[in-house]
Motif scaffolding. Structure first.
Motif, PDB file in Angstrom:
ATOM      1  N   ILE A  79      54.768 -63.365 -17.171  1.00 54.32           N
ATOM      2  CA  ILE A  79      55.622 -62.977 -16.044  1.00 54.32           C
ATOM      3  C   ILE A  79      56.482 -61.783 -16.421  1.00 54.32           C
ATOM      4  O   ILE A  79      56.630 -60.833 -15.639  1.00 54.32           O
ATOM      5  CB  ILE A  79      56.490 -64.164 -15.585  1.00 54.32           C
ATOM      6  CG1 ILE A  79      55.609 -65.229 -14.934  1.00 54.32           C
ATOM      7  CG2 ILE A  79      57.593 -63.711 -14.634  1.00 54.32           C
ATOM      8  CD1 ILE A  79      56.312 -66.549 -14.694  1.00 54.32           C
ATOM      9  N   GLN A  80      57.032 -61.812 -17.629  1.00 52.73           N
ATOM     10  CA  GLN A  80      57.861 -60.699 -18.076  1.00 52.73           C
ATOM     11  C   GLN A  80      57.049 -59.401 -18.115  1.00 52.73           C
ATOM     12  O   GLN A  80      57.522 -58.359 -17.680  1.00 52.73           O
ATOM     13  CB  GLN A  80      58.454 -60.985 -19.460  1.00 52.73           C
ATOM     14  CG  GLN A  80      59.345 -59.869 -19.968  1.00 52.73           C
ATOM     15  CD  GLN A  80      59.937 -60.183 -21.334  1.00 52.73           C
ATOM     16  OE1 GLN A  80      59.708 -61.257 -21.883  1.00 52.73           O
ATOM     17  NE2 GLN A  80      60.701 -59.252 -21.868  1.00 52.73           N
ATOM     18  N   HIS A  81      55.816 -59.458 -18.601  1.00 52.38           N
ATOM     19  CA  HIS A  81      54.974 -58.265 -18.647  1.00 52.38           C
ATOM     20  C   HIS A  81      54.674 -57.755 -17.247  1.00 52.38           C
ATOM     21  O   HIS A  81      54.681 -56.531 -17.012  1.00 52.38           O
ATOM     22  CB  HIS A  81      53.675 -58.567 -19.392  1.00 52.38           C
ATOM     23  CG  HIS A  81      53.875 -58.728 -20.864  1.00 52.38           C
ATOM     24  ND1 HIS A  81      52.837 -58.813 -21.749  1.00 52.38           N
ATOM     25  CD2 HIS A  81      54.992 -58.814 -21.634  1.00 52.38           C
ATOM     26  CE1 HIS A  81      53.297 -58.944 -22.980  1.00 52.38           C
ATOM     27  NE2 HIS A  81      54.604 -58.957 -22.915  1.00 52.38           N
ATOM     28  N   ARG A  82      54.419 -58.647 -16.323  1.00 50.82           N
ATOM     29  CA  ARG A  82      54.161 -58.222 -14.941  1.00 50.82           C
ATOM     30  C   ARG A  82      55.385 -57.555 -14.333  1.00 50.82           C
ATOM     31  O   ARG A  82      55.271 -56.544 -13.622  1.00 50.82           O
ATOM     32  CB  ARG A  82      53.739 -59.417 -14.089  1.00 50.82           C
ATOM     33  CG  ARG A  82      52.360 -59.905 -14.426  1.00 50.82           C
ATOM     34  CD  ARG A  82      51.926 -61.028 -13.513  1.00 50.82           C
ATOM     35  NE  ARG A  82      50.915 -61.819 -14.169  1.00 50.82           N
ATOM     36  CZ  ARG A  82      50.782 -63.114 -14.064  1.00 50.82           C
ATOM     37  NH1 ARG A  82      51.606 -63.796 -13.297  1.00 50.82           N
ATOM     38  NH2 ARG A  82      49.837 -63.758 -14.687  1.00 50.82           N
ATOM     39  N   LEU A  83      56.557 -58.117 -14.601  1.00 51.29           N
ATOM     40  CA  LEU A  83      57.784 -57.517 -14.092  1.00 51.29           C
ATOM     41  C   LEU A  83      58.004 -56.122 -14.674  1.00 51.29           C
ATOM     42  O   LEU A  83      58.428 -55.203 -13.963  1.00 51.29           O
ATOM     43  CB  LEU A  83      58.990 -58.410 -14.399  1.00 51.29           C
ATOM     44  CG  LEU A  83      59.106 -59.687 -13.577  1.00 51.29           C
ATOM     45  CD1 LEU A  83      60.230 -60.566 -14.118  1.00 51.29           C
ATOM     46  CD2 LEU A  83      59.348 -59.364 -12.109  1.00 51.29           C
ATOM     47  N   GLU A  84      57.711 -55.958 -15.947  1.00 45.91           N
ATOM     48  CA  GLU A  84      57.846 -54.645 -16.573  1.00 45.91           C
ATOM     49  C   GLU A  84      56.881 -53.648 -15.943  1.00 45.91           C
ATOM     50  O   GLU A  84      57.237 -52.483 -15.728  1.00 45.91           O
ATOM     51  CB  GLU A  84      57.618 -54.748 -18.078  1.00 45.91           C
ATOM     52  CG  GLU A  84      58.742 -55.472 -18.802  1.00 45.91           C
ATOM     53  CD  GLU A  84      58.408 -55.827 -20.241  1.00 45.91           C
ATOM     54  OE1 GLU A  84      57.258 -55.568 -20.699  1.00 45.91           O
ATOM     55  OE2 GLU A  84      59.301 -56.370 -20.918  1.00 45.91           O
ATOM     56  N   GLU A  85      55.662 -54.077 -15.644  1.00 44.20           N
ATOM     57  CA  GLU A  85      54.688 -53.205 -14.973  1.00 44.20           C
ATOM     58  C   GLU A  85      55.181 -52.789 -13.589  1.00 44.20           C
ATOM     59  O   GLU A  85      55.058 -51.629 -13.194  1.00 44.20           O
ATOM     60  CB  GLU A  85      53.347 -53.903 -14.851  1.00 44.20           C
ATOM     61  CG  GLU A  85      52.598 -54.051 -16.147  1.00 44.20           C
ATOM     62  CD  GLU A  85      51.298 -54.838 -15.995  1.00 44.20           C
ATOM     63  OE1 GLU A  85      50.821 -55.014 -14.859  1.00 44.20           O
ATOM     64  OE2 GLU A  85      50.778 -55.282 -17.024  1.00 44.20           O
ATOM     65  N   ILE A  86      55.754 -53.734 -12.857  1.00 39.29           N
ATOM     66  CA  ILE A  86      56.292 -53.438 -11.529  1.00 39.29           C
ATOM     67  C   ILE A  86      57.441 -52.445 -11.630  1.00 39.29           C
ATOM     68  O   ILE A  86      57.528 -51.487 -10.851  1.00 39.29           O
ATOM     69  CB  ILE A  86      56.730 -54.738 -10.816  1.00 39.29           C
ATOM     70  CG1 ILE A  86      55.506 -55.582 -10.471  1.00 39.29           C
ATOM     71  CG2 ILE A  86      57.560 -54.445  -9.571  1.00 39.29           C
ATOM     72  CD1 ILE A  86      55.825 -56.990 -10.013  1.00 39.29           C
ATOM     73  N   GLN A  87      58.323 -52.651 -12.620  1.00 36.65           N
ATOM     74  CA  GLN A  87      59.440 -51.733 -12.788  1.00 36.65           C
ATOM     75  C   GLN A  87      58.951 -50.332 -13.128  1.00 36.65           C
ATOM     76  O   GLN A  87      59.486 -49.339 -12.607  1.00 36.65           O
ATOM     77  CB  GLN A  87      60.382 -52.248 -13.905  1.00 36.65           C
ATOM     78  CG  GLN A  87      61.173 -53.456 -13.476  1.00 36.65           C
ATOM     79  CD  GLN A  87      61.965 -54.063 -14.625  1.00 36.65           C
ATOM     80  OE1 GLN A  87      61.635 -53.870 -15.799  1.00 36.65           O
ATOM     81  NE2 GLN A  87      63.010 -54.811 -14.286  1.00 36.65           N
ATOM     82  N   ARG A  88      57.941 -50.199 -13.979  1.00 38.53           N
ATOM     83  CA  ARG A  88      57.386 -48.884 -14.308  1.00 38.53           C
ATOM     84  C   ARG A  88      56.758 -48.246 -13.069  1.00 38.53           C
ATOM     85  O   ARG A  88      56.942 -47.037 -12.825  1.00 38.53           O
ATOM     86  CB  ARG A  88      56.339 -49.004 -15.420  1.00 38.53           C
ATOM     87  CG  ARG A  88      56.932 -49.133 -16.812  1.00 38.53           C
ATOM     88  CD  ARG A  88      55.890 -48.928 -17.907  1.00 38.53           C
ATOM     89  NE  ARG A  88      54.804 -49.907 -17.884  1.00 38.53           N
ATOM     90  CZ  ARG A  88      54.835 -51.098 -18.471  1.00 38.53           C
ATOM     91  NH1 ARG A  88      55.901 -51.445 -19.173  1.00 38.53           N
ATOM     92  NH2 ARG A  88      53.828 -51.922 -18.394  1.00 38.53           N
ATOM     93  N   TYR A  89      56.064 -49.032 -12.288  1.00 42.91           N
ATOM     94  CA  TYR A  89      55.428 -48.512 -11.072  1.00 42.91           C
ATOM     95  C   TYR A  89      56.488 -48.006 -10.102  1.00 42.91           C
ATOM     96  O   TYR A  89      56.367 -46.921  -9.539  1.00 42.91           O
ATOM     97  CB  TYR A  89      54.582 -49.612 -10.420  1.00 42.91           C
ATOM     98  CG  TYR A  89      53.998 -49.207  -9.105  1.00 42.91           C
ATOM     99  CD1 TYR A  89      52.880 -48.393  -9.055  1.00 42.91           C
ATOM    100  CD2 TYR A  89      54.576 -49.622  -7.899  1.00 42.91           C
ATOM    101  CE1 TYR A  89      52.332 -48.013  -7.833  1.00 42.91           C
ATOM    102  CE2 TYR A  89      54.045 -49.255  -6.688  1.00 42.91           C
ATOM    103  CZ  TYR A  89      52.931 -48.438  -6.653  1.00 42.91           C
ATOM    104  OH  TYR A  89      52.414 -48.057  -5.451  1.00 42.91           O
TER     105      TYR A  89
END
Length: 93
Positions: A79-89
């Protein structure tokens, strides 16, 4: 050994099903659950593997099911990795 009973009941399993799966008779399992007898070390290992818990947890040495917690930690990391991907996007968009 109420943890055996708790784990079995949490999974909606009958004593006979668990006993058969780990290679013991139902009466022995019943005696373990009520505390009349204690399982030998090999049976503890088989029960722990069957339920996917540590022997320490099954025996009451540990209050935390570490094996179950590992799965939760993996999910949290995902979940943390997905959130980081969303923030980068969002930062690049």
């Amino acid at each position: 050994m109420n943890r055996i009973r708790d784990l079995r009941e949490d999974r909606d399993l009958r004593q006979v099903d668990v006993a058969e799966a780990v290679g013991i008779d139902q009466r022995s399992l019943s005696n373990y659950e009520t505390g009349k007898n204690n399982p030998d070390s090999e049976t503890v290992i088989r029960l722990a593997r069957f339920f996917g818990v540590s022997c320490d947890y099954l025996l009451g040495v540990s209050k935390i099911n570490l094996q179950g917690n590992k799965a939760i930690l993996r999910e949290l990391v995902d979940i943390q990795h997905r959130l980081e991907e969303i923030q980068r996007y969002l930062a690049n968009g």
